[in-house]
Design a protein around this motif. Structure first.
Motif, PDB file in Angstrom:
ATOM      1  N   GLY A  48      -0.141  32.458   6.047  1.00 42.99           N
ATOM      2  CA  GLY A  48      -1.028  31.322   5.856  1.00 42.99           C
ATOM      3  C   GLY A  48      -0.343  30.248   5.032  1.00 42.99           C
ATOM      4  O   GLY A  48       0.805  30.420   4.600  1.00 42.99           O
ATOM      5  N   VAL A  49      -1.048  29.145   4.808  1.00 41.54           N
ATOM      6  CA  VAL A  49      -0.475  28.033   4.044  1.00 41.54           C
ATOM      7  C   VAL A  49      -1.311  27.708   2.811  1.00 41.54           C
ATOM      8  O   VAL A  49      -0.834  27.763   1.683  1.00 41.54           O
ATOM      9  CB  VAL A  49      -0.332  26.771   4.929  1.00 41.54           C
ATOM     10  N   CYS A  50      -2.577  27.363   3.009  1.00 37.16           N
ATOM     11  CA  CYS A  50      -3.344  26.798   1.891  1.00 37.16           C
ATOM     12  C   CYS A  50      -3.529  27.776   0.739  1.00 37.16           C
ATOM     13  O   CYS A  50      -3.445  27.378  -0.435  1.00 37.16           O
ATOM     14  CB  CYS A  50      -4.691  26.262   2.382  1.00 37.16           C
ATOM     15  N   GLU A  51      -3.761  29.065   1.021  1.00 38.62           N
ATOM     16  CA  GLU A  51      -3.943  30.027  -0.072  1.00 38.62           C
ATOM     17  C   GLU A  51      -2.650  30.284  -0.846  1.00 38.62           C
ATOM     18  O   GLU A  51      -2.646  30.149  -2.081  1.00 38.62           O
ATOM     19  CB  GLU A  51      -4.544  31.333   0.465  1.00 38.62           C
ATOM     20  N   PRO A  52      -1.559  30.639  -0.177  1.00 37.51           N
ATOM     21  CA  PRO A  52      -0.341  30.892  -0.959  1.00 37.51           C
ATOM     22  C   PRO A  52       0.181  29.667  -1.695  1.00 37.51           C
ATOM     23  O   PRO A  52       0.660  29.784  -2.831  1.00 37.51           O
ATOM     24  CB  PRO A  52       0.663  31.398   0.079  1.00 37.51           C
ATOM     25  N   VAL A  53       0.098  28.462  -1.102  1.00 32.67           N
ATOM     26  CA  VAL A  53       0.666  27.304  -1.805  1.00 32.67           C
ATOM     27  C   VAL A  53      -0.115  26.971  -3.063  1.00 32.67           C
ATOM     28  O   VAL A  53       0.474  26.576  -4.080  1.00 32.67           O
ATOM     29  CB  VAL A  53       0.780  26.047  -0.895  1.00 32.67           C
ATOM     30  N   CYS A  54      -1.451  27.146  -3.039  1.00 30.47           N
ATOM     31  CA  CYS A  54      -2.216  26.817  -4.253  1.00 30.47           C
ATOM     32  C   CYS A  54      -1.991  27.862  -5.332  1.00 30.47           C
ATOM     33  O   CYS A  54      -2.011  27.539  -6.529  1.00 30.47           O
ATOM     34  CB  CYS A  54      -3.697  26.626  -3.946  1.00 30.47           C
ATOM     35  N   LEU A  55      -1.730  29.099  -4.939  1.00 27.96           N
ATOM     36  CA  LEU A  55      -1.445  30.144  -5.918  1.00 27.96           C
ATOM     37  C   LEU A  55      -0.031  30.025  -6.475  1.00 27.96           C
ATOM     38  O   LEU A  55       0.189  30.127  -7.684  1.00 27.96           O
ATOM     39  CB  LEU A  55      -1.642  31.515  -5.275  1.00 27.96           C
ATOM     40  N   ILE A  56       0.930  29.800  -5.599  1.00 26.22           N
ATOM     41  CA  ILE A  56       2.324  29.647  -6.034  1.00 26.22           C
ATOM     42  C   ILE A  56       2.465  28.453  -6.981  1.00 26.22           C
ATOM     43  O   ILE A  56       3.101  28.544  -8.036  1.00 26.22           O
ATOM     44  CB  ILE A  56       3.253  29.481  -4.817  1.00 26.22           C
ATOM     45  N   SER A  57       1.873  27.340  -6.610  1.00 31.95           N
ATOM     46  CA  SER A  57       1.989  26.118  -7.414  1.00 31.95           C
ATOM     47  C   SER A  57       1.302  26.244  -8.770  1.00 31.95           C
ATOM     48  O   SER A  57       1.679  25.573  -9.730  1.00 31.95           O
ATOM     49  CB  SER A  57       1.391  24.928  -6.659  1.00 31.95           C
ATOM     50  N   ASN A  58       0.308  27.115  -8.840  1.00 33.49           N
ATOM     51  CA  ASN A  58      -0.506  27.224 -10.056  1.00 33.49           C
ATOM     52  C   ASN A  58      -0.005  28.301 -11.008  1.00 33.49           C
ATOM     53  O   ASN A  58      -0.586  28.503 -12.073  1.00 33.49           O
ATOM     54  CB  ASN A  58      -1.974  27.496  -9.689  1.00 33.49           C
TER      55      ASN A  58
ATOM     56  N   GLU B 213      -1.073  14.091  -7.336  1.00 34.44           N
ATOM     57  CA  GLU B 213       0.258  14.532  -6.936  1.00 34.44           C
ATOM     58  C   GLU B 213       0.152  15.646  -5.901  1.00 34.44           C
ATOM     59  O   GLU B 213      -0.795  16.436  -5.907  1.00 34.44           O
ATOM     60  CB  GLU B 213       1.039  15.032  -8.150  1.00 34.44           C
ATOM     61  N   LEU B 214       1.145  15.683  -5.006  1.00 28.80           N
ATOM     62  CA  LEU B 214       1.216  16.724  -3.980  1.00 28.80           C
ATOM     63  C   LEU B 214       2.479  17.538  -4.216  1.00 28.80           C
ATOM     64  O   LEU B 214       3.587  17.024  -4.122  1.00 28.80           O
ATOM     65  CB  LEU B 214       1.246  16.099  -2.578  1.00 28.80           C
ATOM     66  N   GLU B 215       2.306  18.810  -4.536  1.00 28.75           N
ATOM     67  CA  GLU B 215       3.462  19.684  -4.728  1.00 28.75           C
ATOM     68  C   GLU B 215       3.830  20.341  -3.406  1.00 28.75           C
ATOM     69  O   GLU B 215       2.953  20.821  -2.672  1.00 28.75           O
ATOM     70  CB  GLU B 215       3.173  20.750  -5.785  1.00 28.75           C
ATOM     71  N   ILE B 216       5.092  20.375  -3.121  1.00 28.04           N
ATOM     72  CA  ILE B 216       5.589  20.928  -1.857  1.00 28.04           C
ATOM     73  C   ILE B 216       6.200  22.305  -2.106  1.00 28.04           C
ATOM     74  O   ILE B 216       7.039  22.475  -2.982  1.00 28.04           O
ATOM     75  CB  ILE B 216       6.647  19.997  -1.225  1.00 28.04           C
ATOM     76  N   VAL B 217       5.757  23.274  -1.314  1.00 28.77           N
ATOM     77  CA  VAL B 217       6.249  24.647  -1.431  1.00 28.77           C
ATOM     78  C   VAL B 217       7.039  24.992  -0.170  1.00 28.77           C
ATOM     79  O   VAL B 217       6.565  24.748   0.950  1.00 28.77           O
ATOM     80  CB  VAL B 217       5.086  25.647  -1.612  1.00 28.77           C
ATOM     81  N   SER B 218       8.225  25.535  -0.352  1.00 23.20           N
ATOM     82  CA  SER B 218       9.066  25.843   0.809  1.00 23.20           C
ATOM     83  C   SER B 218       8.508  27.015   1.599  1.00 23.20           C
ATOM     84  O   SER B 218       7.880  27.920   1.041  1.00 23.20           O
ATOM     85  CB  SER B 218      10.495  26.153   0.364  1.00 23.20           C
TER      86      SER B 218
ATOM     87  N   ALA C  74      -1.360  20.949  -3.198  1.00 27.49           N
ATOM     88  CA  ALA C  74      -0.126  21.597  -2.759  1.00 27.49           C
ATOM     89  C   ALA C  74      -0.184  21.836  -1.255  1.00 27.49           C
ATOM     90  O   ALA C  74      -1.263  22.029  -0.674  1.00 27.49           O
ATOM     91  CB  ALA C  74       0.075  22.925  -3.488  1.00 27.49           C
ATOM     92  N   THR C  75       0.983  21.809  -0.624  1.00 27.08           N
ATOM     93  CA  THR C  75       1.088  22.134   0.791  1.00 27.08           C
ATOM     94  C   THR C  75       2.497  22.673   1.057  1.00 27.08           C
ATOM     95  O   THR C  75       3.342  22.698   0.160  1.00 27.08           O
ATOM     96  CB  THR C  75       0.769  20.922   1.680  1.00 27.08           C
ATOM     97  N   ALA C  76       2.723  23.097   2.286  1.00 26.11           N
ATOM     98  CA  ALA C  76       4.039  23.640   2.662  1.00 26.11           C
ATOM     99  C   ALA C  76       4.990  22.513   3.049  1.00 26.11           C
ATOM    100  O   ALA C  76       4.555  21.409   3.423  1.00 26.11           O
ATOM    101  CB  ALA C  76       3.883  24.616   3.823  1.00 26.11           C
ATOM    102  N   ASP C  77       6.284  22.790   2.980  1.00 29.38           N
ATOM    103  CA  ASP C  77       7.266  21.743   3.277  1.00 29.38           C
ATOM    104  C   ASP C  77       7.159  21.218   4.706  1.00 29.38           C
ATOM    105  O   ASP C  77       7.494  20.062   4.974  1.00 29.38           O
ATOM    106  CB  ASP C  77       8.687  22.214   2.970  1.00 29.38           C
TER     107      ASP C  77
ATOM    108  N   GLY D  20      -4.947  23.812  -2.305  1.00 30.00           N
ATOM    109  CA  GLY D  20      -3.951  23.941  -1.256  1.00 30.00           C
ATOM    110  C   GLY D  20      -4.492  23.427   0.060  1.00 30.00           C
ATOM    111  O   GLY D  20      -5.669  23.619   0.386  1.00 30.00           O
ATOM    112  N   ILE D  21      -3.633  22.745   0.816  1.00 27.50           N
ATOM    113  CA  ILE D  21      -4.047  22.145   2.093  1.00 27.50           C
ATOM    114  C   ILE D  21      -3.108  22.580   3.206  1.00 27.50           C
ATOM    115  O   ILE D  21      -1.884  22.524   3.072  1.00 27.50           O
ATOM    116  CB  ILE D  21      -4.040  20.598   2.024  1.00 27.50           C
ATOM    117  N   GLY D  22      -3.698  23.013   4.305  1.00 24.68           N
ATOM    118  CA  GLY D  22      -2.970  23.207   5.550  1.00 24.68           C
ATOM    119  C   GLY D  22      -3.616  22.320   6.601  1.00 24.68           C
ATOM    120  O   GLY D  22      -4.793  21.983   6.487  1.00 24.68           O
ATOM    121  N   ALA D  23      -2.876  21.917   7.607  1.00 27.81           N
ATOM    122  CA  ALA D  23      -3.458  21.002   8.588  1.00 27.81           C
ATOM    123  C   ALA D  23      -2.681  21.053   9.902  1.00 27.81           C
ATOM    124  O   ALA D  23      -1.487  21.374   9.929  1.00 27.81           O
ATOM    125  CB  ALA D  23      -3.463  19.568   8.049  1.00 27.81           C
ATOM    126  N   ARG D  24      -3.386  20.716  10.950  1.00 27.72           N
ATOM    127  CA  ARG D  24      -2.729  20.565  12.243  1.00 27.72           C
ATOM    128  C   ARG D  24      -1.833  19.324  12.216  1.00 27.72           C
ATOM    129  O   ARG D  24      -2.022  18.414  11.417  1.00 27.72           O
ATOM    130  CB  ARG D  24      -3.770  20.409  13.360  1.00 27.72           C
TER     131      ARG D  24
END
Length: 329
Positions: A295-305, A264-269, A243-246, A209-213
């Motif tokens: 947060g972003v990176c932790e939940p998106v990698c868990l949700i996507s997985n 591939e990059l999965e997008i989580v709303s 994975a990242t947030a929308d 999961g990736i979050g970024a400025r």
């Protein structure tokens, strides 16, 4: 990984404190707890709740305390033993699939002690098939056959290892010295075989999961990805997808790296993230203020997985980029 440290004496408590201070900030360690005295009762209560138990005490105390709870090399936690003067760090239980051998080397380096590893494959400079499974996040099928594979390795018999081409990145000098490697494009699992005894390694799904400025530079995202993989001791190829947030779906710095690594990059709303509850996820006040989520990176990698996933790399910031990694096993 969740680690518990047990001590008995005052000197042992000092070693425990040193280990705690070092481990608590390690991205690979999700949780650390310390207990002092009452070893037998503590182990009874926590044996199946932690991935690793570190005992700072005499071997007799530790062995008698864990003996009633030992079940299987595939499910028992790693158990390490350290003497009161930190002269030796000993891999006591679950050296391969539990990861005790690798942890012994890491813990020994922290407290400047001598690591002690006694598993036959390791002392003969071979890589056991269960060690390969642990190192590259694979589940094991036909585990009863591990003994045939590893015994052959110790006896210097070249063991067949069949790899999907996408997993050829696991090859190293040590593996090629231990196995007769065959690349097979028809496979999606890893198979090791000797005299009709097969062990199958099924790769578990890894998601980063990736979050970024906003407007993050591609180079910074690249650095963060490589640094995280370096700490995990895996190549980027081992990551199945990202994975990242929308709100970050069009972040060019992230997209550039997906193209670079052919991933591939999965997008989580954001709505999905807001409604997601998992005690492994940490909270960022900044992200909560900006986006209304913890947060972003932790939940998106868990949700996507998927629902059976858990973190193996907690949120870590790299100059404007946050990274987390989950495995589904």
């Amino acid at each position: 990984m969740k680690i518990v440290i047990l001590s008995v004496t005052n000197q042992g408590k000092l070693i425990s404190d040193k280990l705690y201070d070092s481990l608590i900030n390690n991205p690979l360690i999700l949780h650390v707890e310390q207990y002092h005295k009452n070893v037998k009762e503590t182990i009874k209560n926590i044996f199946n709740e932690f991935d690793c138990i570190i005992g700072i005490m005499a071997s007799g105390i530790m062995i008698r305390s864990i003996a009633p709870h030992v079940n299987s090399k595939l499910s028992d936690p790693a158990v390490l033993l350290i003497d009161d003067n930190a002269n030796f760090t000993i891999s006591l239980l679950s050296g391969h699939f539990g990861g005790a051998n690798d942890l012994t080397l890491k813990i020994a380096s922290i407290i400047d002690s001598t690591p002690v590893i006694t598993t036959s494959t390791d002392v003969n400079n071979k890589i056991g098939i269960d060690s390969i499974a642990k190192r590259f996040y694979c589940s094991l099928e036909n585990p009863k056959n591990i003994k045939f594979i590893n015994k052959a390795l110790v006896d210097n018999v070249l063991v067949d290892l069949y790899l999907p081409s996408k997993f050829s990145f696991i090859l190293s000098k040590d593996i090629e010295n231990s196995y007769d490697v065959h690349i097979d494009d028809t496979l999606d699992v890893i198979i090791s075989s000797i005299d009709g005894h097969d062990v199958i390694l099924k790769p578990n799904t890894l998601v980063m999961g990736i979050g970024a400025r906003r407007d993050i530079a591609s180079e910074k995202v690249n650095h963060a990805i490589l640094e995280a993989c370096n700490l995990l001791d895996i190549p980027v190829d081992r990551i199945d997808f990202f994975a990242t947030a929308d709100v970050k779906a069009n972040e060019q710095g992230i997209l550039d790296n997906m193209k670079l690594f052919n991933k591939e990059l999965e997008i989580v709303s954001m709505d999905t993230i807001k409604n997601y509850q998992n005690e492994e996820c940490s909270k960022s006040d900044f992200v909560m203020k900006q986006f209304g989520v913890k947060g972003v990176c932790e939940p998106v990698c868990l949700i996507s997985n998927g629902e059976n996933s858990h973190l193996i790399f907690k949120k870590t910031a790299y100059n404007g980029v946050t990274i987390a990694v989950s495995v589904n096993d």
